[in-house]
Design an enzyme around this catalytic site. Structure first.
Site, PDB file in Angstrom:
ATOM      1  N   CYS A   2       1.828   6.518  -9.021  1.00 19.65           N
ATOM      2  CA  CYS A   2       1.225   7.145  -7.846  1.00 19.65           C
ATOM      3  C   CYS A   2       0.322   8.292  -8.275  1.00 19.65           C
ATOM      4  O   CYS A   2       0.067   8.517  -9.450  1.00 19.65           O
ATOM      5  CB  CYS A   2       2.318   7.671  -6.913  1.00 19.65           C
ATOM      6  N   ILE A  53       5.920  -0.017  -6.248  1.00 22.91           N
ATOM      7  CA  ILE A  53       6.444  -0.794  -7.368  1.00 22.91           C
ATOM      8  C   ILE A  53       7.914  -1.125  -7.172  1.00 22.91           C
ATOM      9  O   ILE A  53       8.344  -2.253  -7.359  1.00 22.91           O
ATOM     10  CB  ILE A  53       6.257  -0.034  -8.703  1.00 22.91           C
TER      11      ILE A  53
END
Length: 626
Positions: A2, A53
Site C-alpha cells: 500500500c 492482498i
C-alpha cells in the site's frame, strides 16, 4: 502492499485539513488502486491507499483496536502474523479481521515500541495512540518499504511512502540540499537518511520515530547486524541453507490474490522459483523479459528453469532500444536515480502485473553471499594493501593512478586506473571509490568552482565512513557486505524494485532478505562465500540439486541496456538538450565546459562516458522538473 501518508501537528495548532490530506494521499494512488481511507483526530490525520492482498473483505485501513483508541496505516506484510494472533489472543486481545495489519495495533498495546522486535516482514507504518497522544512511525529492518518525512514552517510533520506525497503539500520546503550533487554522482542515488531536498528525510531502515506534540525528531535504531558469535561450519551451511531459505519462501506465499515469481535466469531468481515449485501444489507463475540483442538476453536460461519446474511461464521480448520509458522513470523515482536497470525492472513489473498481483524476487543474494565482482576484487586488493606499509603504498599507487589513463576502451584487465587508486587508499575509502559512479577526481572536474566552495571539503565518503564505524566486524569481506547492506541495498536495489513495482500496482516479496535468514547467513565464513574467483560459493554448492550447473556457474550478466550506443545514436539530441539546458547550467552544480567535453568525447567515439552521461541525464530530468 500500500501507500501511507499523514500530517501531525508538532507545534502547529491549526486543524488538520481533510481535503489537503486526501490530495497528498492520492498522489500515490498507484501504490493502492483498490481503496483509500482516512482518519483525523485533533493532532493527527492519517491517509492510506490499499492494494488488496490479504483479507480482501475486511482488511480496509485505517485499522483500529477494540475501543478505537489505537489506529494504524500500514504498507507491507507481516509474515508471522498468524503466530502473533495466537499469542496476542491468549493475552486477551480480540481480533475483528483476518488481516496482518490488525496485529500491529494489538502488538503496540501489548509491547509498545518493542513490538518491532516481534515483526517478521517488510513494513512502513504510522500508528496513533489517542490515549497517550503518541505517533509511532517505523520502517522495516532492511529498508524494503520507504518512508519520507519533513516538518513544515508551520510546525506540521508531513510523511508518506513517496516523495511526491510530501511535495504535494504547499508548505513543504522544496530547496535542494547543497550536498545533493556530490552524493548522487558518487552513489548514483540519494543515500539514506537524506533526500534531494534540504528539509526532507528518509526514516532509515531499522529505525522508528516516537512523537508527541512538541517533541523533537530523533530517529531511534531498533535493529542492526551483530558480530557472528560463531562461524558456521561448512557442513552446517550445506545442510541448513536450503531448509532455512525454503522456510523464508514458504511464509511469503500467503496471499488471497494470484502470486508468481520473477525468473531472470540468474542464480537467485532460479533458486526462488525452484523452492516455490517444491512447496506449491499448483505450477508456479513465472515471467521474464528478454531483449532482441543476444548480448543483453538471458531468456534461454529462464526458459531452462521454467521447463525443469513446469512453471506457467510468460516471456516477453523487447527491443534494447526501447527507451520510451525514460521520462516515466524520472517521475516514478521522484529524485535522481542512476541505476539504468530500473528500465528493464519497470518492464518486467509491467509484464508480471498482467497475470499476478504478488511476485517473489531473488533480490539480496549478491549482498548476502558475496556475488559481486567488486567484492572479489576488493579482497584481492586488500591482501596487497595488508602487505605494503601505508607510507609506501599511498604515494606509490597514488602516483601510478594519477598517470594511468582511464582506458574505458580497453579489455577489463587493462582498466587499472580504479584499482591503482584503490590501492592507495584504506579499505573503506577504496570500496567507496570502487562503488562510485564518478570517482572523486571525476566529480571535481564535473562540478563548478562555486559549488566546490559550497561543499567546503565535504565528501559523500563521510556516509560510508559513518556506517563503517558502526560495523560489527573487521572481517574484510563482511565489512564491505555490511556497507552494501547499509547503502547500496536500501538506496539502490530496494528503491529500484519498490518504485518500479508499485508504479505498476504490484507487490514484490524478497525471501533472501528475510532478516532471520540474513542474520544466519551473516555467520557463514567469508572463505566459504568466496573461493578463489568464485563468489556465492556456499550458496551455489547448496543449490546444485535444484539449479542447473550451467546457470549456477555462468558469468553474471544482470539487466543491461546499450547506453553507449543510445547516446551516440537515437538519444544523442535529447541527451545534449537536457544536459545543456538552461536549468542545468543555471543550477550552479556543474562546469559547463566539462559537460560539453564529455558529450563531444562520447558522441565522437573517442571515450565511453555512458554511465556518467546516464547519471547526468537522470539528474537533468530531475532538475528540469523543479
Amino acid at each position: 502492499m500500500c501507500g501511507i501518508s499523514g500530517i501531525f501537528n508538532l507545534s502547529s495548532r491549526q486543524p488538520i485539513d481533510t481535503q489537503l490530506l486526501q490530495r497528498i494521499n492520492r498522489e500515490q494512488s498507484h501504490r493502492g488502486p483498490d481503496d483509500e481511507g482516512y482518519f483525523i483526530d485533533g493532532f493527527v490525520g492519517l491517509g492510506h491507499r490499499r492494494l488488496s492482498i490479504i483479507d480482501l473483505g475486511t482488511g480496509q485501513q485505517p485499522m483500529f483496536n477494540e475501543d478505537g483508541s489505537v489506529c494504524v496505516v500500514f504498507n507491507g506484510e507481516i509474515y508471522n502474523f498468524s503466530e502473533l494472533v495466537i499469542e496476542l489472543t491468549e493475552l486477551g486481545h480480540r481480533f475483528a479481521t483476518l488481516s496482518d495489519t490488525e496485529v500491529i495495533v494489538h502488538a503496540w498495546e501489548q509491547w509498545g515500541v518493542q513490538c518491532l522486535e516481534r515483526f517478521r516482514g517488510m513494513f512502513a507504518f504510522a500508528l496513533w495512540d489517542s490515549n497517550q497522544k503518541q505517533l509511532f512511525l517505523a520502517r522495516d529492518r532492511i529498508g524494503k518499504k520507504p518512508l519520507y518525512y519533513t516538518v513544515t514552517r508551520h510546525g506540521q510533520l508531513v510523511f508518506g511512502s513517496e516523495l511526491k506525497v510530501l511535495l504535494a503539500h504547499p508548505d513543504v520546503n522544496r530547496t535542494l540540499r547543497t550536498e545533493l550533487a556530490e552524493e548522487f554522482f558518487m552513489y548514483g542515488y540519494v543515500p539514506d537518511p537524506h533526500s534531494a531536498y534540504k528539509d526532507v528525510s528518509k526514516l532509515p531502515a531499522g529505525h522508528y520515530l516516537l512523537l508527541t506534540p512538541d517533541s523533537a525528531l530523533k530517529p531511534t535504531a531498533y535493529w542492526d547486524f551483530t558480530s557472528p558469535a560463531v562461524t558456521l561450519p561448512w557442513e552446517t551451511v550445506q545442510i541448513e541453507l536450503i531448509e532455512r531459505l525454503t522456510e523464508a519462501v514458504r511464509i511469503r506465499l500467503l496471499a488471497d490474490v494470484p502470486l508468481g515469481a520473477f525468473l531472470s535466469g540468474g542464480v537467485d531468481s532460479s533458486a526462488i522459483t525452484a523452492l516455490m515449485a517444491g512447496i506449491q501444489d499448483s505450477p508456479v507463475n513465472t515471467c521474464a523479459i528478454g531483449f532482441q540483442e543476444r548480448d543483453y538476453d538471458e531468456t534461454e536460461y529462464a526458459d531452462q528453469i521454467a521447463a525443469r519446474y513446469h512453471t506457467n511461464h510468460t516471456r516477453q521480448i523487447v527491443s534494447s532500444n526501447d527507451f520510451a520509458l525514460i521520462d516515466t522513470l524520472s517521475h516514478v523515482y521522484d529524485e535522481p536515480f542512476a541505476d539504468s536497470s530500473a528500465l528493464p525492472t519497470y518492464q518486467v513489473c509491467q509484464l508480471a502485473r498482467q497475470s499476478v498481483k504478488v511476485a517473489l524476487s531473488g533480490d539480496g543474494g549478491d549482498e548476502i553471499f558475496a556475488g559481486y565482482r567488486r567484492q572479489r576484487m576488493h579482497l584481492a586488493e586488500q591482501r596487497l594493501r595488508d602487505k605494503i606499509p601505508a607510507g609506501l603504498r599511498k604515494p606509490l599507487f597514488g602516483q601510478l593512478a594519477q598517470f594511468y589513463p582511464k582506458a574505458d576502451w580497453a579489455p577489463k584487465p587493462l582498466r587499472a586506473k580504479t584499482t591503482l587508486q584503490s590501492l592507495a587508499m584504506d579499505a573503506v575509502e577504496a570500496y567507496a571509490n570502487t562503488m562510485s559512479k564518478l570517482r572523486q577526481g571525476e566529480r571535481a572536474k564535473l562540478f563548478s568552482a562555486s559549488y566546490q566552495r559550497q561543499l567546503a571539503g565535504y565528501s559523500g565518503l563521510e556516509i560510508m565512513k559513518t556506517h563503517a564505524k558502526a560495523a560489527p566486524t573487521d572481517d574484510p569481506l563482511k565489512l564491505i557486505q555490511y556497507l552494501d547492506m547499509k547503502t547500496w541495498l536500501p538506496g539502490d536495489i530496494l528503491t529500484k524494485v519498490d518504485r518500479a513495482s508499485m508504479a505498476n500496482s504490484l507487490e514484490v516479496r524478497a525471501p533472501l532478505l528475510d532478516h532471520v535468514f540474513m542474520e544466519w547467513a551473516f555467520s557463514i565464513s567469508s572463505a566459504d562465500n568466496i573461493r578463489g574467483t568464485e563468489g556465492k560459493y556456499a550458496f551455489k554448492k547448496a543449490l546444485e540439486p535444484y539449479v542447473d550447473h550451467n546457470i549456477l556457474y555462468r558469468p553474471k550478466m544482470g539487466f543491461s541496456i546499450p547506453l553507449a550506443d543510445w547516446f551516440r545514436g537515437p538519444l544523442r539530441r535529447e541527451l545534449s538538450s537536457n544536459l545543456l539546458s538552461e536549468n542545468m547550467l543555471d543550477s550552479g552544480f556543474f562546469c559547463a565546459d566539462t559537460l560539453k567535453t564529455m558529450l563531444a568525447e562520447h558522441t565522437s567515439g573517442r571515450s565511453n562516458h555512458a554511465d556518467a552521461l546516464w547519471s547526468l541525464l537522470m539528474f537533468a530530468k530531475f532538475i528540469n522538473r523543479q
